[in-house]
Write a protein that holds these residues in place. Structure first.
Motif, PDB file in Angstrom:
ATOM      1  N   VAL A 116     -38.069  97.578 -63.218  1.00  0.00           N
ATOM      2  CA  VAL A 116     -39.517  97.575 -63.241  1.00  0.00           C
ATOM      3  C   VAL A 116     -40.506  97.803 -64.332  1.00  0.00           C
ATOM      4  CG1 VAL A 116     -40.831  98.284 -61.547  1.00  0.00           C
ATOM      5  CG2 VAL A 116     -38.919  98.347 -60.366  1.00  0.00           C
ATOM      6  N   LEU A 117     -39.324  98.694 -64.720  1.00  0.00           N
ATOM      7  CA  LEU A 117     -39.569  99.388 -66.536  1.00  0.00           C
ATOM      8  C   LEU A 117     -40.249  98.383 -67.229  1.00  0.00           C
ATOM      9  CD1 LEU A 117     -38.460 102.535 -66.647  1.00  0.00           C
ATOM     10  CD2 LEU A 117     -40.603 102.431 -66.173  1.00  0.00           C
ATOM     11  N   ASP A 118     -39.131  97.817 -67.530  1.00  0.00           N
ATOM     12  CA  ASP A 118     -39.425  96.545 -68.074  1.00  0.00           C
ATOM     13  C   ASP A 118     -40.532  95.852 -67.863  1.00  0.00           C
ATOM     14  OD1 ASP A 118     -37.223  97.681 -69.762  1.00  0.00           O
ATOM     15  OD2 ASP A 118     -35.776  96.266 -69.101  1.00  0.00           O
ATOM     16  N   GLN A 119     -40.066  95.100 -66.732  1.00  0.00           N
ATOM     17  CA  GLN A 119     -41.330  94.095 -66.287  1.00  0.00           C
ATOM     18  C   GLN A 119     -42.915  94.771 -66.500  1.00  0.00           C
ATOM     19  OE1 GLN A 119     -40.865  92.412 -62.069  1.00  0.00           O
ATOM     20  NE2 GLN A 119     -38.236  93.292 -62.153  1.00  0.00           N
ATOM     21  N   ALA A 120     -42.837  96.011 -65.660  1.00  0.00           N
ATOM     22  CA  ALA A 120     -43.982  96.439 -66.574  1.00  0.00           C
ATOM     23  C   ALA A 120     -44.659  96.354 -67.638  1.00  0.00           C
ATOM     24  CB  ALA A 120     -43.777  98.166 -65.825  1.00  0.00           C
ATOM     25  N   LYS A 121     -44.002  97.168 -68.464  1.00  0.00           N
ATOM     26  CA  LYS A 121     -44.095  97.297 -70.151  1.00  0.00           C
ATOM     27  C   LYS A 121     -45.035  95.505 -70.881  1.00  0.00           C
ATOM     28  CE  LYS A 121     -42.125  97.523 -74.853  1.00  0.00           C
ATOM     29  NZ  LYS A 121     -40.774  97.706 -75.898  1.00  0.00           N
ATOM     30  N   GLU A 122     -44.037  94.331 -70.094  1.00  0.00           N
ATOM     31  CA  GLU A 122     -44.169  93.754 -69.691  1.00  0.00           C
ATOM     32  C   GLU A 122     -45.831  92.957 -69.653  1.00  0.00           C
ATOM     33  OE1 GLU A 122     -41.387  90.264 -69.297  1.00  0.00           O
ATOM     34  OE2 GLU A 122     -39.728  90.909 -70.314  1.00  0.00           O
ATOM     35  N   LEU A 129     -53.535  93.251 -65.157  1.00  0.00           N
ATOM     36  CA  LEU A 129     -53.517  94.124 -64.435  1.00  0.00           C
ATOM     37  C   LEU A 129     -53.387  93.985 -62.979  1.00  0.00           C
ATOM     38  CD1 LEU A 129     -56.883  95.651 -66.002  1.00  0.00           C
ATOM     39  CD2 LEU A 129     -54.800  95.700 -66.693  1.00  0.00           C
ATOM     40  N   GLU A 130     -53.575  93.188 -62.300  1.00  0.00           N
ATOM     41  CA  GLU A 130     -52.924  92.705 -60.800  1.00  0.00           C
ATOM     42  C   GLU A 130     -51.202  93.555 -60.856  1.00  0.00           C
ATOM     43  OE1 GLU A 130     -53.321  89.608 -57.108  1.00  0.00           O
ATOM     44  OE2 GLU A 130     -54.498  90.061 -58.080  1.00  0.00           O
ATOM     45  N   ALA A 131     -50.743  92.973 -61.335  1.00  0.00           N
ATOM     46  CA  ALA A 131     -48.963  93.052 -62.093  1.00  0.00           C
ATOM     47  C   ALA A 131     -49.229  94.332 -62.605  1.00  0.00           C
ATOM     48  CB  ALA A 131     -48.882  91.840 -62.442  1.00  0.00           C
ATOM     49  N   VAL A 132     -49.756  94.799 -63.214  1.00  0.00           N
ATOM     50  CA  VAL A 132     -49.654  96.211 -63.582  1.00  0.00           C
ATOM     51  C   VAL A 132     -49.773  97.061 -62.256  1.00  0.00           C
ATOM     52  CG1 VAL A 132     -50.498  98.256 -65.169  1.00  0.00           C
ATOM     53  CG2 VAL A 132     -50.166  95.956 -65.978  1.00  0.00           C
ATOM     54  N   ALA A 133     -50.947  96.886 -61.931  1.00  0.00           N
ATOM     55  CA  ALA A 133     -50.779  97.712 -60.195  1.00  0.00           C
ATOM     56  C   ALA A 133     -49.238  97.971 -59.523  1.00  0.00           C
ATOM     57  CB  ALA A 133     -52.146  97.102 -59.472  1.00  0.00           C
ATOM     58  N   ASP A 134     -49.323  96.217 -58.997  1.00  0.00           N
ATOM     59  CA  ASP A 134     -47.671  96.282 -58.305  1.00  0.00           C
ATOM     60  C   ASP A 134     -46.842  96.431 -58.604  1.00  0.00           C
ATOM     61  OD1 ASP A 134     -49.455  94.314 -56.121  1.00  0.00           O
ATOM     62  OD2 ASP A 134     -49.160  92.693 -57.519  1.00  0.00           O
ATOM     63  N   LEU A 135     -46.765  96.821 -60.224  1.00  0.00           N
ATOM     64  CA  LEU A 135     -45.595  97.135 -60.384  1.00  0.00           C
ATOM     65  C   LEU A 135     -45.030  98.562 -60.590  1.00  0.00           C
ATOM     66  CD1 LEU A 135     -44.720  94.479 -63.303  1.00  0.00           C
ATOM     67  CD2 LEU A 135     -43.046  94.771 -61.833  1.00  0.00           C
ATOM     68  N   SER A 178     -49.376 105.203 -67.998  1.00  0.00           N
ATOM     69  CA  SER A 178     -48.313 105.102 -66.748  1.00  0.00           C
ATOM     70  C   SER A 178     -47.266 104.413 -67.395  1.00  0.00           C
ATOM     71  CB  SER A 178     -49.285 104.469 -65.543  1.00  0.00           C
ATOM     72  OG  SER A 178     -48.402 104.743 -64.428  1.00  0.00           O
ATOM     73  N   TRP A 179     -47.345 103.572 -67.980  1.00  0.00           N
ATOM     74  CA  TRP A 179     -45.990 103.181 -68.066  1.00  0.00           C
ATOM     75  C   TRP A 179     -45.106 104.409 -69.330  1.00  0.00           C
ATOM     76  CZ3 TRP A 179     -42.692 102.476 -72.826  1.00  0.00           C
ATOM     77  CH2 TRP A 179     -41.383 102.071 -73.049  1.00  0.00           C
ATOM     78  N   SER A 180     -45.390 105.106 -70.053  1.00  0.00           N
ATOM     79  CA  SER A 180     -44.725 105.529 -71.265  1.00  0.00           C
ATOM     80  C   SER A 180     -44.755 107.727 -69.920  1.00  0.00           C
ATOM     81  CB  SER A 180     -45.566 106.552 -72.034  1.00  0.00           C
ATOM     82  OG  SER A 180     -45.266 107.669 -72.336  1.00  0.00           O
ATOM     83  N   GLU A 181     -45.405 107.642 -69.162  1.00  0.00           N
ATOM     84  CA  GLU A 181     -44.526 108.360 -68.471  1.00  0.00           C
ATOM     85  C   GLU A 181     -43.901 108.202 -67.553  1.00  0.00           C
ATOM     86  OE1 GLU A 181     -48.133 109.276 -66.616  1.00  0.00           O
ATOM     87  OE2 GLU A 181     -49.379 109.980 -68.649  1.00  0.00           O
ATOM     88  N   HIS A 182     -44.273 106.903 -66.861  1.00  0.00           N
ATOM     89  CA  HIS A 182     -42.534 105.866 -65.841  1.00  0.00           C
ATOM     90  C   HIS A 182     -41.517 106.466 -66.915  1.00  0.00           C
ATOM     91  CE1 HIS A 182     -45.539 103.792 -62.885  1.00  0.00           C
ATOM     92  NE2 HIS A 182     -45.230 104.782 -63.009  1.00  0.00           N
ATOM     93  N   LEU A 183     -41.883 105.860 -67.967  1.00  0.00           N
ATOM     94  CA  LEU A 183     -40.103 105.982 -68.611  1.00  0.00           C
ATOM     95  C   LEU A 183     -39.721 107.014 -68.916  1.00  0.00           C
ATOM     96  CD1 LEU A 183     -38.195 104.467 -70.719  1.00  0.00           C
ATOM     97  CD2 LEU A 183     -40.040 104.602 -72.919  1.00  0.00           C
ATOM     98  N   SER A 184     -40.403 108.185 -69.138  1.00  0.00           N
ATOM     99  CA  SER A 184     -40.461 109.283 -69.198  1.00  0.00           C
ATOM    100  C   SER A 184     -39.647 110.107 -67.649  1.00  0.00           C
ATOM    101  CB  SER A 184     -41.493 110.480 -69.800  1.00  0.00           C
ATOM    102  OG  SER A 184     -40.905 111.783 -69.612  1.00  0.00           O
ATOM    103  N   LEU A 185     -39.946 110.004 -66.731  1.00  0.00           N
ATOM    104  CA  LEU A 185     -39.805 110.541 -65.494  1.00  0.00           C
ATOM    105  C   LEU A 185     -38.255 109.850 -65.853  1.00  0.00           C
ATOM    106  CD1 LEU A 185     -39.599 111.957 -62.881  1.00  0.00           C
ATOM    107  CD2 LEU A 185     -41.121 109.542 -62.446  1.00  0.00           C
TER     108      LEU A 185
END
Length: 235
Positions: A116-122, A129-135, A178-185
C-alpha cells in the motif's frame, strides 16, 4: 461504445449507487451543503429514482447526507467540532491497532502494508489525490487487519470511511507528509516495537487533526471574506 452507466450493470443497484454517491461525496464532486436532487442523480447514474432514494437513506444513516423534512437531502457539512470528536476516537483506536499490529507482526502483514505504501508513493508523486485518499484509508485498514482483533476491525471500517472524507479536504497538502508518517509507522510495526508503533500512530493522527482544523479555519475565513465582498456595494 460500451454503456458504462450503472443501470447497464447486472448487480444490486442500491449498493452500486450508494458506493458511487459515497465516492462522489468523498472526492468532493458532491460538495458539502449541495442539494441532492433524486431525478438529476438518477439520470447521471442511468438508474431509476428508487435506488437513489434508498442510497440517500443509507448515506444519511452513515452521516454523509442530511435529510430535512419537506426540504429534501443535502450533503452534510463537516464541522470543526465533528472533526475534533473523530480525531479523539481515532487516536485511541488507531493507537491500539498499531500496538497490536506490532505485537502480532508477521511477514504477510508487513508485505501488505508495504505494498500500500508503494502505491501511495506513486499516487502522491503523480498528484492523483483521489487515489491518495483511497490508499490512505487502505493503509489504516491494513494496520487494523494486522492487529488481528475482530472487534477492532468492526469499529475501524466505518470510522475510516468518515476519516477519508476528512482527509480528502486536505489531501493536496497532507499527501506527502502522510506517506512519510505512514512509512515511519510501518517501520515501527515491522520492528515489533509496540510502544513506538502506538506513539507514531497517535502522532500521525494528531498531525492530521492540525491540518484539518487549519483547513476549516481557511474555509471559514474565505466565507467571511466573500460575505464582506458581497455586502461592499451596499455599504
Amino acid at each position: 461504445m460500451a454503456d458504462l452507466t450503472l443501470g447497464a450493470a447486472h448487480r444490486t443497484l442500491r449498493d452500486e449507487v450508494t458506493g458511487e454517491l459515497r465516492r462522489r461525496i468523498l472526492s468532493g464532486e458532491l460538495a458539502q451543503g449541495e442539494r441532492l436532487v433524486e431525478d438529476r442523480l438518477a439520470a447521471s447514474l442511468g438508474v431509476s429514482r428508487n435506488p437513489v432514494r434508498e442510497s440517500i437513506r443509507v448515506l444519511a444513516a452513515e452521516g454523509f447526507v442530511e435529510v430535512i423534512p419537506r426540504l429534501g437531502a443535502t450533503v452534510a457539512r463537516l464541522s470543526a467540532e465533528e472533526g475534533e470528536e473523530l480525531f479523539d476516537v481515532r487516536m485511541a483506536i488507531e493507537g491500539l491497532a498499531a500496538r497490536l499490529a506490532a505485537r502480532k507482526r508477521s511477514p504477510e502483514a508487513a508485505e501488505r502494508l508495504r505494498a500500500v505504501l508503494d502505491q501511495a508513493k506513486e499516487a502522491v508523486a503523480a498528484g492523483r489525490l483521489e487515489a491518495v485518499a483511497d490508499l490512505n484509508t487502505a493503509f489504516h485498514l491494513a494496520v487494523g487487519e494486522a492487529a488481528g482483533n475482530s472487534y477492532l476491525s468492526l469499529m475501524m471500517k466505518p470510522m475510516l470511511q468518515r476519516a477519508q472524507w476528512v482527509f480528502s479536504q486536505t489531501a493536496a497538502a497532507r499527501g506527502p507528509h502522510s506517506w512519510s508518517e505512514h512509512l515511519s509507522l510501518y517501520e515501527a510495526i515491522a520492528a515489533g516495537d509496540e510502544d513506538e508503533a502506538q506513539a507514531r500512530a497517535v502522532a500521525h493522527v494528531a498531525a492530521a487533526r492540525r491540518s484539518f482544523l487549519a483547513a476549516v479555519r481557511r474555509t471559514a475565513e474565505g466565507r467571511t471574506s466573500e460575505g464582506r465582498t458581497a455586502k461592499a456595494p451596499n455599504d
